[in-house]
Design a protein around this motif. Structure first.
Motif, PDB file in Angstrom:
ATOM      1  N   LEU A  74       5.552   4.719   2.625  1.00  0.00           N
ATOM      2  CA  LEU A  74       4.828   3.373   3.195  1.00  0.00           C
ATOM      3  C   LEU A  74       4.599   2.449   1.502  1.00  0.00           C
ATOM      4  O   LEU A  74       5.112   1.365   1.086  1.00  0.00           O
ATOM      5  CB  LEU A  74       4.458   2.417   4.331  1.00  0.00           C
ATOM      6  N   ALA A  82       6.740  -0.152  -0.876  1.00  0.00           N
ATOM      7  CA  ALA A  82       6.121  -1.569  -1.623  1.00  0.00           C
ATOM      8  C   ALA A  82       6.936  -2.275  -3.518  1.00  0.00           C
ATOM      9  O   ALA A  82       7.834  -3.402  -2.740  1.00  0.00           O
ATOM     10  CB  ALA A  82       4.648  -1.508  -1.966  1.00  0.00           C
ATOM     11  N   GLU A 137       9.117  -3.193   1.936  1.00  0.00           N
ATOM     12  CA  GLU A 137       8.455  -2.380   2.723  1.00  0.00           C
ATOM     13  C   GLU A 137       9.547  -1.893   3.465  1.00  0.00           C
ATOM     14  O   GLU A 137       9.727  -2.713   4.732  1.00  0.00           O
ATOM     15  CB  GLU A 137       7.655  -2.910   3.237  1.00  0.00           C
TER      16      GLU A 137
END
Length: 700
Positions: A526, A530, A534
């Motif tokens: 994750l 970014a 995401e």
């Protein structure tokens, strides 16, 4: 150092950047961040969210009730007392004498560990959470129709290009204002259609040719939807090729709506025949059409059937799984989606697995390192759980509450208070002394959103990173630490990691192969994503790139088809005696849920300091009430003292109360603990009440 994170409030999960600033009035400054859901915008609640982190009544030490008073204690004393009393209650009354009540605002990691703790450390089946008050009807309908429950099975940005959006029972202008940006295309095309008994801020956006406001009588949404489907079928507007190729059950549904011709629907709902026909045709002929539902049509004893009727309409029009069109439901709480996927619900295990499924039990038990027989069976849903509190043979004698303020948010709040007071042990984890915490035997101070790492899952099924921007106050602990400590004191099996990234890795393994499969995700994945927004929509099995759009090729049932389910309207009576009005409840722009957070932010309290009872001026005149007068809204369960707010946007037979206030201003003193038989959702939106001017003592 600045941290990219997300808002602590609703399920839109607006992106924000938090920058520590020791010279500012708040410990961090908040800035909106470019992100698909909010595009840099925030609402009043988001902009002021940092004020919560240093609210003057922030708890920083455990409190233990001694001689009737909550007094400071050490962590060792507080946790030791909890473990000792829990163990004694289990020995004397059995594991199910201990209950756990979670919340839709907990991170995925906390929700996962809470479910694991209940089943392994406590051995209890008695766990549920406040999402039962929010998403349960929509979830039940989605599972029944699609075989999958994901609030919005498409990214919210898909709405941008729609020219027709039917929004039922959601005041998004107050609940998630940045969402309005995704409705601008439909408004510009004159295709924004809002269903709401009151002319809410959202309904007002249909003015000046932007759309249509349908204002049915409270509790008649199901009839309205049956009538819309009747028109679609009678006028040859259904997508028969889609129905043949991708669904089952159409014939039964066609027969079930045959009796709901427009004139009959108008008689029961108050919605004119002409509006019904215009809306049905607009839905069928729009270039991009979406149907969205919210709590206003779901928080009823027939909420599952109402959501099902909306799905039937969407399927008949061929919208679901078709690019540029769709059906979805707007999740309310910040982690309302993820919170129901990983073990807080009474009938579920991580990955949205059924706790009654032997294969699911074996898979999760293997991750936990226990025999599947150790895992208890299904428990009872939230309203039933709260109704069992107290010293009776099958009662719940101890309750652990995490992320919920049930004495304000639950139906028939007076009865819930009595139940909490009858417990042998009430333990509340919170950051302030909420109305529920005030009743506790032990209160444990816990970290807040900007002080912790973790993940949340928003209304689109997008898994997001919550990042730590500052240290918590000295003496405050994470619930991951608290539950691990208690698990060890209770000699629980399995391992109990406290690092959020490590907990998420375990959650991912436990979800592998489940409906909500997170096995290809980790904090590291994750964080790496970014830079691309995401874009981690579940299911996200190992080796995949996620699933932003469900149902493009098949639905979640074994045969790949969606199920149309015939539903029937309940007995169509007003439910009111002469002189009574129908109470509907909802939210204000400035406040959130039970108000435990927002009632501590001065700017928000100044804007909305007290509960207001919204009435039509003609209704108020009949009752001898002027704008601004103190009134009493009451029934056999309780009485609420409020200030009258007169609005021509109200129906003559209806009164509106927001549910954010406590004490004599608590709207849920009036609501009934009656529930939907399928979802166990309470009836929040259709309560019979009287309204009268307050006498001088009541007003004071």
């Amino acid at each position: 150092m600045a941290a990219d994170s997300h808002c602590p409030y609703c399920a839109l999960q607006c992106a924000m950047t938090l920058t520590p600033d020791p010279l500012a009035a708040t410990p961090v400054t908040v800035a909106g961040r470019a992100f698909p859901t909010n595009r840099g915008g925030l609402c009043k609640k988001g902009w002021t969210s940092a004020e919560l982190l240093r609210t003057p009544d922030r708890l920083t030490v455990p409190l233990v009730r001694r001689d009737g008073e909550l007094r400071p204690a050490t962590w060792d004393d507080a946790l030791g007392m909890i473990a000792e009393r829990l163990a004694a209650l289990r020995r004397e009354h059995g594991a199910d004498a201990v209950g756990v009540f979670g919340g839709g605002g907990l991170t995925n990691e906390k929700a996962y560990v809470l479910g694991k703790f209940a089943r392994l450390a406590l051995g209890t089946s008695r766990i549920d959470y406040n999402g039962r008050f929010c998403m349960s009807s929509a979830a039940a309908a989605g599972n029944r129709a699609f075989g999958v429950d994901r609030g919005m099975p498409f990214p919210v940005t898909d709405l941008d290009d729609a020219d027709t959006i039917l929004l039922l029972g959601s005041n998004v202008a107050a609940t998630m204002p940045p969402f309005l940006g995704h409705l601008s295309g439909a408004r510009a095309a004159g295709g924004f259609i809002v269903v709401d008994p009151r002319r809410s801020q959202t309904a007002q956006l249909t003015a000046d040719g932007a759309g249509i406001h349908l204002q049915p009588a409270p509790g008649t949404d199901l009839v309205l939807l049956l009538g819309l489907l009747h028109v679609v079928l009678a006028d040859g507007l259904a997508d028969t090729a889609y129905l043949e190729a991708r669904t089952t059950g159409f014939d039964a549904v066609r027969r079930s709506v045959a009796g709901w011709w427009p004139e009959r629907v108008q008689e029961h709902t108050g919605v004119p025949v002409g509006q019904l026909r215009v809306v049905a045709r607009r839905l069928a002929r729009g270039r991009g059409t979406f149907i969205l539902t919210g709590r206003g049509v779901e928080q009823h004893v027939d909420g599952t059937d109402t959501a099902t009727a909306a799905i039937n309409l969407a399927l008949a029009l061929g919208l679901v799984g078709r690019p540029g069109s769709g059906y979805g439901t707007l999740t309310g709480q910040g982690n309302g989606q993820g919170g129901r996927e990983h073990g807080q619900k009474c009938d579920q295990l991580p990955g949205y697995r059924k706790i009654t499924d032997p294969a699911a039990r074996a898979a999760v038990a293997a991750v936990w390192g226990v025999d599947p027989a150790v895992i208890p069976g299904p428990g009872v849903p939230a309203v039933e759980l709260l109704g069992m509190l107290g010293q009776r043979p099958d009662g719940v004698r101890a309750l652990l509450v995490h992320g919920s303020n049930v004495v304000v948010s639950g139906p028939d709040a007076g009865a819930i208070r009595s139940g909490l007071e009858a417990l042998d042990l009430l333990v509340v984890c919170d950051f302030v002394l909420s109305e529920t915490a005030e009743l506790a035997d032990v209160v444990l101070p816990v970290t807040q959103w900007a002080e912790e790492e973790g993940t949340m899952t928003n209304l689109e099924g997008r898994v997001l990173r919550r990042r730590r921007a500052l240290d918590p106050p000295p003496g405050v602990r994470s619930e991951l630490d608290i539950l691990a400590d208690l698990a060890h004191r209770l000699n629980a099996p399995s391992t109990w990691p406290t690092d959020p990234a490590e907990v998420f890795d375990e959650l991912a393994r436990a979800s592998a192969g489940g409906v909500a499969d997170y096995s290809g995700l980790s904090h590291a994945v994750l964080d790496a994503q970014a830079e691309i927004g995401e874009a981690a929509h579940w299911p996200y099995p190992a080796g995949s790139t996620g699933t932003p759009r469900l149902f493009l090729d098949r639905f979640g049932h074994d045969d790949g088809r969606a199920r149309l389910v015939a539903v029937r309207a309940r007995e169509l009576t007003t439910g009111r005696r002469p002189g009574e009005l129908t109470l509907i409840t909802g939210r204000l722009l400035e406040h959130y849920q039970s108000g435990a957070q927002t009632r501590r932010v001065p700017e928000l309290v100044t804007a909305q300091p007290e509960v207001r009872a919204e009435l039509h001026p003609a209704t108020a005149a009949r009752l001898g009430i002027a704008d601004g007068d103190r009134v009493v809204v009451g029934n056999s369960r309780g009485a609420v003292t409020a200030r009258a707010l007169l609005s021509t946007g109200m129906r003559l037979d209806t009164v509106f109360l927001p549910f954010h206030f406590a004490g004599r201003q608590c709207a849920n003193l009036l609501t009934e603990a009656a529930v939907d038989p399928i979802s166990a959702m309470p009836e929040f939106k259709r309560t019979a009440v009287t309204v009268r001017p307050a006498v001088e003592e009541e007003a004071a």
